[in-house]
Design a protein around this motif. Structure first.
Motif, PDB file in Angstrom:
ATOM      1  N   SER A   1       1.172  -1.193  -0.085  1.00  0.00           N
ATOM      2  CA  SER A   1      -0.072   0.000   0.185  1.00  0.00           C
ATOM      3  C   SER A   1       0.992   1.279  -0.033  1.00  0.00           C
ATOM      4  N   ASP A   2       0.424   2.365   0.953  1.00  0.00           N
ATOM      5  CA  ASP A   2       1.462   3.493   0.914  1.00  0.00           C
ATOM      6  C   ASP A   2       2.372   3.607   1.871  1.00  0.00           C
ATOM      7  N   ALA A   3       2.813   2.362   2.528  1.00  0.00           N
ATOM      8  CA  ALA A   3       3.706   2.426   3.631  1.00  0.00           C
ATOM      9  C   ALA A   3       5.098   2.926   3.245  1.00  0.00           C
ATOM     10  N   TRP A   4       5.354   3.264   1.957  1.00  0.00           N
ATOM     11  CA  TRP A   4       6.611   3.948   1.361  1.00  0.00           C
ATOM     12  C   TRP A   4       6.649   5.330   1.989  1.00  0.00           C
ATOM     13  N   LYS A   5       5.485   5.832   2.244  1.00  0.00           N
ATOM     14  CA  LYS A   5       5.602   7.667   2.594  1.00  0.00           C
ATOM     15  C   LYS A   5       6.548   7.557   4.015  1.00  0.00           C
ATOM     16  N   ALA A   6       6.555   6.493   5.002  1.00  0.00           N
ATOM     17  CA  ALA A   6       7.146   6.463   6.219  1.00  0.00           C
ATOM     18  C   ALA A   6       8.474   6.758   5.882  1.00  0.00           C
ATOM     19  N   TYR A   7       8.992   6.256   4.680  1.00  0.00           N
ATOM     20  CA  TYR A   7      10.384   6.365   4.497  1.00  0.00           C
ATOM     21  C   TYR A   7      10.947   7.818   3.537  1.00  0.00           C
ATOM     22  N   MET A   8       9.731   8.627   3.528  1.00  0.00           N
ATOM     23  CA  MET A   8      10.441   9.829   3.046  1.00  0.00           C
ATOM     24  C   MET A   8       9.730  11.190   3.496  1.00  0.00           C
ATOM     25  N   ARG A   9      10.450  12.157   3.493  1.00  0.00           N
ATOM     26  CA  ARG A   9       9.797  13.260   3.995  1.00  0.00           C
ATOM     27  C   ARG A   9       8.778  14.200   3.007  1.00  0.00           C
ATOM     28  N   ARG A  10       7.926  14.676   3.241  1.00  0.00           N
ATOM     29  CA  ARG A  10       7.101  15.558   2.261  1.00  0.00           C
ATOM     30  C   ARG A  10       7.228  16.890   2.392  1.00  0.00           C
ATOM     31  N   GLN A  11       7.258  17.473   1.179  1.00  0.00           N
ATOM     32  CA  GLN A  11       7.560  19.010   1.123  1.00  0.00           C
ATOM     33  C   GLN A  11       6.562  19.580   0.209  1.00  0.00           C
ATOM     34  N   THR A  12       5.752  20.818   0.973  1.00  0.00           N
ATOM     35  CA  THR A  12       4.851  21.452   0.187  1.00  0.00           C
ATOM     36  C   THR A  12       5.299  22.536  -0.308  1.00  0.00           C
ATOM     37  N   ASN A  13       5.211  22.765  -1.683  1.00  0.00           N
ATOM     38  CA  ASN A  13       5.844  24.057  -2.554  1.00  0.00           C
ATOM     39  C   ASN A  13       4.492  24.927  -3.147  1.00  0.00           C
ATOM     40  N   THR A  14       5.145  26.110  -2.760  1.00  0.00           N
ATOM     41  CA  THR A  14       4.103  27.091  -3.249  1.00  0.00           C
ATOM     42  C   THR A  14       5.102  28.055  -4.264  1.00  0.00           C
ATOM     43  N   ILE A  15       4.547  28.105  -5.600  1.00  0.00           N
ATOM     44  CA  ILE A  15       5.266  28.934  -6.413  1.00  0.00           C
ATOM     45  C   ILE A  15       4.374  29.981  -6.934  1.00  0.00           C
ATOM     46  N   ASN A  16       4.738  31.189  -6.803  1.00  0.00           N
ATOM     47  CA  ASN A  16       4.215  32.646  -7.321  1.00  0.00           C
ATOM     48  C   ASN A  16       4.699  32.724  -8.703  1.00  0.00           C
ATOM     49  N   TYR A  17       3.848  32.690  -9.737  1.00  0.00           N
ATOM     50  CA  TYR A  17       4.313  32.913 -11.110  1.00  0.00           C
ATOM     51  C   TYR A  17       3.583  34.241 -11.768  1.00  0.00           C
ATOM     52  N   SER A  18       2.932  35.093 -10.807  1.00  0.00           N
ATOM     53  CA  SER A  18       2.381  36.458 -11.097  1.00  0.00           C
ATOM     54  C   SER A  18       3.489  37.550 -10.693  1.00  0.00           C
ATOM     55  N   SER A  19       3.183  38.691 -10.856  1.00  0.00           N
ATOM     56  CA  SER A  19       4.162  39.822 -10.685  1.00  0.00           C
ATOM     57  C   SER A  19       3.702  40.591  -9.552  1.00  0.00           C
ATOM     58  N   THR A  20       2.898  39.934  -8.617  1.00  0.00           N
ATOM     59  CA  THR A  20       2.559  40.568  -7.395  1.00  0.00           C
ATOM     60  C   THR A  20       2.660  39.576  -6.203  1.00  0.00           C
ATOM     61  N   LEU A  21       2.444  40.270  -5.046  1.00  0.00           N
ATOM     62  CA  LEU A  21       2.988  39.281  -3.932  1.00  0.00           C
ATOM     63  C   LEU A  21       1.690  39.168  -3.297  1.00  0.00           C
ATOM     64  N   PRO A  22       0.435  38.773  -3.291  1.00  0.00           N
ATOM     65  CA  PRO A  22      -0.556  38.786  -2.511  1.00  0.00           C
ATOM     66  C   PRO A  22      -0.355  37.994  -1.229  1.00  0.00           C
ATOM     67  N   LEU A  23      -0.964  38.201   0.136  1.00  0.00           N
ATOM     68  CA  LEU A  23      -0.234  37.584   1.294  1.00  0.00           C
ATOM     69  C   LEU A  23      -1.805  36.422   1.613  1.00  0.00           C
ATOM     70  N   ALA A  24      -1.457  35.445   1.744  1.00  0.00           N
ATOM     71  CA  ALA A  24      -2.490  34.307   2.079  1.00  0.00           C
ATOM     72  C   ALA A  24      -3.681  34.870   3.092  1.00  0.00           C
ATOM     73  N   GLN A  25      -4.680  34.132   3.085  1.00  0.00           N
ATOM     74  CA  GLN A  25      -5.721  34.550   4.084  1.00  0.00           C
ATOM     75  C   GLN A  25      -6.381  35.789   3.930  1.00  0.00           C
ATOM     76  N   GLY A  26      -5.780  36.546   2.903  1.00  0.00           N
ATOM     77  CA  GLY A  26      -6.461  38.043   2.335  1.00  0.00           C
ATOM     78  C   GLY A  26      -5.745  39.032   3.303  1.00  0.00           C
ATOM     79  N   ILE A  27      -4.733  38.511   3.908  1.00  0.00           N
ATOM     80  CA  ILE A  27      -4.088  39.685   4.939  1.00  0.00           C
ATOM     81  C   ILE A  27      -3.513  41.053   4.104  1.00  0.00           C
ATOM     82  N   LYS A  28      -3.834  42.228   4.558  1.00  0.00           N
ATOM     83  CA  LYS A  28      -3.481  43.455   4.091  1.00  0.00           C
ATOM     84  C   LYS A  28      -2.293  43.875   4.696  1.00  0.00           C
ATOM     85  N   PHE A  29      -1.278  44.218   4.088  1.00  0.00           N
ATOM     86  CA  PHE A  29       0.158  44.572   4.720  1.00  0.00           C
ATOM     87  C   PHE A  29       0.708  45.692   3.847  1.00  0.00           C
ATOM     88  N   ASP A  30       0.146  46.787   3.599  1.00  0.00           N
ATOM     89  CA  ASP A  30       0.822  47.841   2.849  1.00  0.00           C
ATOM     90  C   ASP A  30       1.525  48.786   3.286  1.00  0.00           C
TER      91      ASP A  30
END
Ligand code: UN1
Length: 512
Positions: free
Chosen positions: A482-511
């Motif tokens: 089954s998926d027992a292999w997952k115990a032998y690896m580390r999971r990495q979450t990647n977020t990539i921004n390909y736009s030309s602005t930098l919006p913050l997550a959760q809609g936070i305003k910081f100007d």
């Protein structure tokens, strides 16, 4: 040498004195004393193996770290190709390795071959897996963003295995770990070290042939103290340990105290519920092999039968008559059904359990005892025993690694399930029934609490394709398919921004 043991040992590359500690096919002389491996089949000395000390261990770890640096860069499907060759080498050596396992551990030759087959199967599984180490992709809440996850190797995997499956448990861990890009350091049971060395040579030669670093595949030799070096070593992100609950608690606590990961595969106290709707021939066959196969020394062995009152007497007498036909003797002789226990300590634990169940009020159905005389010189052969007992007996709550089967009676399916679950361990369980309601109740959310729950199959003999392991004091780990292999690896979450602005997550305003 009636069974050709000496030729098999020679073909496997084993000597009477072995250095043991190794990285790939290279041996490290630790200068330490040796442990002797005796066969429980005939009591003969098979060979000696030198113990690993702190210094030799450090050498192994340094090589393992170096090995990981390059192995992780090899594309996973190419790693799979190497594991495929290891599987093929095991196919070639199946008879010799199966014989050694049988001779060193005491399981029947058929079961020795079965164990090597599990190794071949997990190699095949791992080869396919090497192209399927999938991560998910998800939708970002921000415009012009992409999210995905990837799985990277963990590093050095420490493997501690038990005597009863001296080679297969290593392969379930190592084959997966290797395709995941990890390197392995294995401590086989000090009760079956030669089987470990034989495997080290088989795998080491394949890595060597591909000019891979020696530290991808390493072996260390010793008891729990040597295992302790790994548990406390923060260079080992995952320790996978198979053995007793006592051992697992020590390993789990040590690894936990450094916030490492452990994958624990510990004791079972497995029951088969035999309902009034069971196919009785199947129920008897399943219970018989489950209880006496491997002389009751599988973590999945059947230890308890929970039998409906209407068929209780029938099961009891049919089992007693089946037990009377069991032939006990040298495991390499294929006419025998039951081989020896691993050593005299195991015999003493078996005898102590029999004494205890009698003291607690158990009633004998089939008498046990230690066999003596011709063919039993090793002192490790015992008679499979059956007792009528109650689930709450202290000895019934405890895993005894020997062929002692406890019978108990139930009247409602709810009661049977409660008894099945009413032990500290949670590895394997089974129900024998042709009734759909009973079967589904057993598998339901209110049914068996074990990692494995079977219908019309005994408790042992899990296939490698499923995740193998159990709950509660069994330790919670899952290895193999089954998926027992997952115990032998580390999971990495990647977020990539390909736009030309930098919006913050959760809609936070910081100007500013
Ligand atoms: C063990 O006893 O540690 O399910 C493993 C089985 C075998 C594995 C047992 N495939 O009986």
């Amino acid at each position: 040498d009636q069974f050709g043991i000496q030729e098999s040992l020679k073909r496997l590359g084993l000597k009477s004195e072995n250095l043991g500690t190794s990285t790939g096919i290279n041996w490290i002389d630790s200068g330490e004393s040796s442990i002797s491996s005796f066969s429980p089949a005939d009591g003969a000395l098979i060979g000696k193996v030198q113990l690993t000390n702190q210094q030799a261990y450090e050498e192994v770890m340094t090589k393992a770290q170096v090995g990981f640096e390059s192995w992780r860069q090899v594309p996973a499907p190419q790693r799979g190709e190497i594991v495929r060759e290891i599987g093929n080498a095991l196919r070639e050596k199946k008879a010799d390795l199966g014989k050694l396992v049988s001779y060193e551990m005491g399981k029947s030759y058929q079961e020795g071959l079965g164990e090597v087959q599990e190794m071949i199967d997990i190699c095949d599984f791992a080869v396919g897996l090497s192209r399927q180490l999938y991560g998910l992709t998800m939708h970002s809440e921000r415009p012009g963003h992409r999210m995905y996850e990837q799985w990277h190797p963990l590093g050095i995997i420490g493997i501690i295995s038990a005597f009863n499956f001296p080679v297969a448990v290593w392969s379930w861990n190592a084959a997966l770990a290797w395709v995941c890009g990890d390197v392995c350091v294995w401590k086989p049971s000090e009760k079956a070290p030669l089987s470990g060395i034989a495997c080290q040579l088989i795998a080491g030669e394949i890595f060597e042939k591909h000019s891979m670093p020696e530290g991808i595949c390493s072996l260390i030799i010793g008891d729990y103290k040597v295992g302790g070096l790994m548990s406390h070593d923060s260079r080992i992100p995952l320790v996978s340990a198979t053995g007793s609950t006592r051992m697992g608690k020590l390993v789990g606590q040590a690894v936990g105290s450094r916030l490492g990961r452990s994958l624990l595969e510990l004791g079972g106290n497995n029951a088969i519920i035999i309902t009034a709707n069971a196919d009785m021939d199947m129920a008897i066959r399943g219970a018989l092999f489950g209880a006496v196969g491997t002389a009751g020394q599988r973590c999945t062995s059947t230890r308890r039968l929970i039998i409906h009152e209407n068929v209780y007497e029938e099961v009891k007498s049919r089992l007693a008559s089946a037990y009377s036909k069991l032939v006990i003797g040298n495991p390499l002789d294929e006419k025998n059904h039951v081989g020896p226990l691993i050593d005299k300590d195991a015999v003493n634990m078996y005898l102590a359990a029999i004494e205890k169940v009698e003291k607690e009020g158990g009633k004998v159905v089939v008498n046990g005892g230690v066999l003596t005389g011709d063919g039993f010189e090793s002192g490790c052969y015992v008679k499979p025993a059956i007792y009528e007992a109650e689930n709450h007996f202290e000895i019934v709550q405890h895993e005894t690694f020997a062929p002692i089967l406890y019978l108990m009676k139930y009247s409602s399916i709810e009661e049977a399930i409660a008894m099945q679950n009413g032990v500290p361990q949670g590895l394997s369980s089974a129900i024998m029934t042709t009734n759909m309601r009973e079967a589904e109740a057993f598998l339901s959310v209110a049914g068996s609490d074990c990692g494995i729950a079977n219908v019309n199959i005994g408790t042992s003999g899990a296939e490698i394709g499923g995740a193998f392991g159990g709950e509660k004091e069994t330790g919670g780990g899952r290895e193999s398919g089954s998926d027992a292999w997952k115990a032998y690896m580390r999971r990495q979450t990647n977020t990539i921004n390909y736009s030309s602005t930098l919006p913050l997550a959760q809609g936070i305003k910081f100007d500013i």
